[in-house]
Write a protein that holds these residues in place. Structure first.
Motif, PDB file in Angstrom:
ATOM      1  N   ALA A 217       5.032  -7.936  -1.977  1.00  0.00           N
ATOM      2  CA  ALA A 217       3.702  -8.399  -1.296  1.00  0.00           C
ATOM      3  C   ALA A 217       2.539  -7.584  -1.506  1.00  0.00           C
ATOM      4  CB  ALA A 217       4.319  -8.670   0.164  1.00  0.00           C
ATOM      5  N   SER A 218       2.630  -6.317  -1.844  1.00  0.00           N
ATOM      6  CA  SER A 218       1.431  -5.461  -1.765  1.00  0.00           C
ATOM      7  C   SER A 218       0.990  -5.687  -3.215  1.00  0.00           C
ATOM      8  CB  SER A 218       2.182  -4.061  -1.724  1.00  0.00           C
ATOM      9  OG  SER A 218       2.661  -3.810  -0.564  1.00  0.00           O
ATOM     10  N   ALA A 219       1.798  -5.911  -4.246  1.00  0.00           N
ATOM     11  CA  ALA A 219       1.250  -6.254  -5.626  1.00  0.00           C
ATOM     12  C   ALA A 219       0.491  -7.691  -5.620  1.00  0.00           C
ATOM     13  CB  ALA A 219       2.450  -6.256  -6.503  1.00  0.00           C
ATOM     14  N   LEU A 220       1.215  -8.610  -5.256  1.00  0.00           N
ATOM     15  CA  LEU A 220       0.512  -9.807  -5.160  1.00  0.00           C
ATOM     16  C   LEU A 220      -0.938  -9.899  -4.344  1.00  0.00           C
ATOM     17  CD1 LEU A 220       0.977 -12.841  -5.736  1.00  0.00           C
ATOM     18  CD2 LEU A 220       1.690 -12.988  -3.402  1.00  0.00           C
ATOM     19  N   LEU A 221      -1.134  -9.002  -3.272  1.00  0.00           N
ATOM     20  CA  LEU A 221      -2.160  -9.115  -2.360  1.00  0.00           C
ATOM     21  C   LEU A 221      -3.124  -7.892  -2.694  1.00  0.00           C
ATOM     22  CD1 LEU A 221      -0.204  -9.886   1.193  1.00  0.00           C
ATOM     23  CD2 LEU A 221      -1.424 -11.602  -0.371  1.00  0.00           C
ATOM     24  N   HIS A 222      -2.778  -7.118  -3.417  1.00  0.00           N
ATOM     25  CA  HIS A 222      -3.703  -5.913  -3.623  1.00  0.00           C
ATOM     26  C   HIS A 222      -5.200  -6.113  -3.873  1.00  0.00           C
ATOM     27  CE1 HIS A 222      -3.575  -7.039  -7.992  1.00  0.00           C
ATOM     28  NE2 HIS A 222      -4.375  -5.930  -8.155  1.00  0.00           N
ATOM     29  N   ASP A 223      -5.405  -7.483  -4.350  1.00  0.00           N
ATOM     30  CA  ASP A 223      -7.050  -7.645  -4.550  1.00  0.00           C
ATOM     31  C   ASP A 223      -7.383  -8.916  -3.775  1.00  0.00           C
ATOM     32  OD1 ASP A 223      -7.649  -5.746  -6.626  1.00  0.00           O
ATOM     33  OD2 ASP A 223      -7.467  -7.256  -8.145  1.00  0.00           O
ATOM     34  N   VAL A 224      -6.809  -9.133  -2.835  1.00  0.00           N
ATOM     35  CA  VAL A 224      -7.177 -10.120  -1.842  1.00  0.00           C
ATOM     36  C   VAL A 224      -8.432 -10.072  -1.191  1.00  0.00           C
ATOM     37  CG1 VAL A 224      -6.162  -9.674   0.287  1.00  0.00           C
ATOM     38  CG2 VAL A 224      -6.207 -11.986  -0.639  1.00  0.00           C
ATOM     39  N   GLY A 225      -9.078  -8.940  -1.158  1.00  0.00           N
ATOM     40  CA  GLY A 225     -10.538  -8.531  -0.554  1.00  0.00           C
ATOM     41  C   GLY A 225     -11.386  -8.345  -1.374  1.00  0.00           C
ATOM     42  N   HIS A 226     -11.250  -8.834  -2.696  1.00  0.00           N
ATOM     43  CA  HIS A 226     -12.358  -8.752  -3.510  1.00  0.00           C
ATOM     44  C   HIS A 226     -13.490  -9.946  -3.246  1.00  0.00           C
ATOM     45  CE1 HIS A 226     -12.433  -5.831  -6.798  1.00  0.00           C
ATOM     46  NE2 HIS A 226     -11.087  -6.074  -6.661  1.00  0.00           N
ATOM     47  N   GLY A 227     -14.611  -9.662  -3.279  1.00  0.00           N
ATOM     48  CA  GLY A 227     -15.831 -10.461  -3.173  1.00  0.00           C
ATOM     49  C   GLY A 227     -16.407 -11.041  -4.348  1.00  0.00           C
TER      50      GLY A 227
ATOM     51  N   LEU B 248       8.862 -15.537   1.112  1.00  0.00           N
ATOM     52  CA  LEU B 248       7.826 -14.741   1.480  1.00  0.00           C
ATOM     53  C   LEU B 248       6.642 -14.868   0.500  1.00  0.00           C
ATOM     54  CD1 LEU B 248       6.345 -12.879   3.409  1.00  0.00           C
ATOM     55  CD2 LEU B 248       7.494 -11.216   2.081  1.00  0.00           C
ATOM     56  N   ILE B 249       6.825 -14.819  -0.779  1.00  0.00           N
ATOM     57  CA  ILE B 249       5.855 -14.749  -1.848  1.00  0.00           C
ATOM     58  C   ILE B 249       5.420 -15.908  -2.184  1.00  0.00           C
ATOM     59  CG2 ILE B 249       5.585 -14.069  -4.417  1.00  0.00           C
ATOM     60  CD1 ILE B 249       6.209 -11.694  -2.382  1.00  0.00           C
ATOM     61  N   TRP B 250       6.335 -16.956  -2.129  1.00  0.00           N
ATOM     62  CA  TRP B 250       5.786 -18.747  -2.414  1.00  0.00           C
ATOM     63  C   TRP B 250       4.736 -18.775  -1.188  1.00  0.00           C
ATOM     64  CZ3 TRP B 250       5.091 -21.707  -5.973  1.00  0.00           C
ATOM     65  CH2 TRP B 250       4.964 -23.048  -5.640  1.00  0.00           C
ATOM     66  N   GLU B 251       5.003 -18.468   0.054  1.00  0.00           N
ATOM     67  CA  GLU B 251       4.097 -18.716   1.128  1.00  0.00           C
ATOM     68  C   GLU B 251       2.896 -18.139   1.193  1.00  0.00           C
ATOM     69  OE1 GLU B 251       6.812 -18.445   4.571  1.00  0.00           O
ATOM     70  OE2 GLU B 251       8.170 -19.882   3.707  1.00  0.00           O
TER      71      GLU B 251
END
Length: 451
Positions: free
Chosen positions: A112-122, A45-48
């Motif tokens: 997954a939450s840790a990995l994606l926590h900043d994915v919305g940064h502009g 999951l994390i790798w993908e």
């Protein structure tokens, strides 16, 4: 040799998340990292998720915005940081798992939450948010829940996983312990960015003993607590955060660059509203300027796009836009003086009039910028932005709030420090071939601000 998952694409362009029954990679993937030495990925999951286009976009967004114009080494990205937060969380989870903190699905939601926590940064992160009145956490949730590769990967694990991860980001997830590990006064996010930002800026302020903190961490129902024997490591972390904010994050030169960046975007929006004939029309910004931005539009923006426009706009006929872009691209930043708010109120109208008289628009060339930080706070129930305090686990099993045991932390608890700077183009004022009298008056007023 294990076949790379990136070569096993589905018709939608996303690797199936759970091809192995146990959800583990056949061979662990390792990222070499200058801060944590190695970042270990064992879950498919994390790798993908790392391979999705939305996560890869973070390679094109700097972690520290305009700080690279102050500390030349600060070129690291949100991609670096997000992997680092994942790694810190992986170590936390590994430690807490031994104490029965949660099951397998909770573990993956946490990672997954840790990995994606900043994915919305502009692009340029917080500076960008201020101009367009946006919230990166809102965009993070939209990316997780929307029509994205990230959403597809998460749903292949379980249909409700995207909602769970989005709830963690929103701090509304039922498992408050999990939320606290990602968002609290001592969490995986802060631990990584302090160490990482200190490393890339070349300063020593952000250093603390993370390994010691992880060893003394213990799970409670709503948050992690720390054994009393590890109090000094936690103290060091709090003071490191305090020093990093005032020596790096709020550095006045960085703030000068942020002021100019902000004014460029404001000027472009104003010109677009006036139907100014751009040589290079800001098509990527139109939906943002009119408040109708879509997720697709947002994901197209990164710092390479912003810098392309800034470089092109150096040649625009509008003198303000052209000058501001040249300043940003060539690091001709504004000068600053310390600003006393009470004095500023008295002289502000006169300063504005003088700027107009010498041909400088005060809306773009006379700017007050304020920064403030609360390094640590104890519990203030009911107050806006209330923070859960850090608790120590005493030898007799009682919990004690950190500042009640630590004289160092008690000294800064609940104390908000605010700093005001007034920014202006000193080079324009130094050229006294015209309007010499007015420019001398401006410089005198600005000098008096520092008193």
């Amino acid at each position: 040799m294990t076949k790379k998952l990136t070569e096993q694409k589905s018709e939608e362009g996303v690797t199936p998340a759970m091809e192995r029954q146990d959800g583990k990679l056949e061979e662990e993937k390792v990222f070499k990292d200058p801060v944590h030495r190695y970042i270990h990925v064992r879950d498919e999951l994390i790798w993908e998720l790392i391979g999705t286009k939305e996560f890869q976009r973070l390679r094109r967004i700097r972690q520290l915005g305009t700080t690279f114009l102050t500390f030349h080494g600060a070129e690291h990205t949100r991609f670096n940081h997000s992997l680092g937060v994942y790694e810190v969380m992986r170590r936390m989870v590994e430690n807490l798992e031994k104490k029965g903190a949660w099951d397998e699905e909770e573990r993956l939601v946490c990672l997954a939450s840790a990995l994606l926590h900043d994915v919305g940064h502009g692009p340029f992160s917080h500076s960008f948010e201020k101009v367009f009145h946006m919230d990166h956490e809102k965009w993070t949730r939209e990316i997780i829940l929307g029509d994205t590769e990230i959403n597809q990967v998460l749903r292949q694990m379980s249909p409700d996983v995207p909602e769970k991860v989005a709830d963690v980001i929103a701090k509304t997830y039922d498992n408050k312990l999990l939320v606290s590990l990602i968002s609290s006064q001592i969490d995986a996010d802060r631990m990584d960015y302090l160490l990482r930002d200190a490393f890339y800026t070349g300063v020593s302020y952000g250093q603390f003993d993370m390994e010691r903190i992880l060893r003394v961490m213990r799970p409670e129902e709503d948050q992690a607590v720390f054994k009393h024997s590890g109090m000094h490591a936690v103290e060091d972390y709090i003071m490191s955060r305090y020093q990093m904010y005032w020596q790096v994050y709020f550095h006045p030169v960085t703030r000068s660059a942020e002021v100019i960046l902000s004014k460029i975007l404001h000027r472009a929006r104003e010109l677009l509203a006036e139907n100014y004939p751009f040589k290079i029309t800001p098509i990527h910004f139109k939906s943002m300027f009119n408040g109708e931005v879509t997720l697709k539009d947002y994901l197209k923006l990164d710092e390479s796009i912003i810098l392309y426009y800034f470089q092109a706009w150096e040649e625009e006929d509008d003198p303000i836009l052209s000058d501001l872009c040249q300043r940003f691209m060539n690091r001709r930043l504004f000068k600053y003086v310390e600003c006393n708010p009470s004095k500023q109120m008295l002289i502000w109208p006169e300063l504005q009039q003088l700027f107009k008289k010498i041909g400088l628009n005060p809306d773009y060339y006379l700017v007050i910028d304020s920064s403030s930080d609360l390094p640590y706070d104890f519990y203030r129930p009911g107050e806006k932005d209330e923070r859960l305090p850090i608790h120590l686990l005493m030898p007799d099993g009682r919990l004690r709030e950190l500042s009640r045991e630590s004289d160092v932390v008690e000294a800064i608890s609940g104390k908000k420090r605010t700093d005001h700077k007034l920014y202006f183009p000193e080079d324009f004022l130094s050229d006294q071939t015209t309007f010499a009298k007015e420019k001398q008056k401006i410089l005198s007023l600005l000098t008096n601000q520092e008193g």
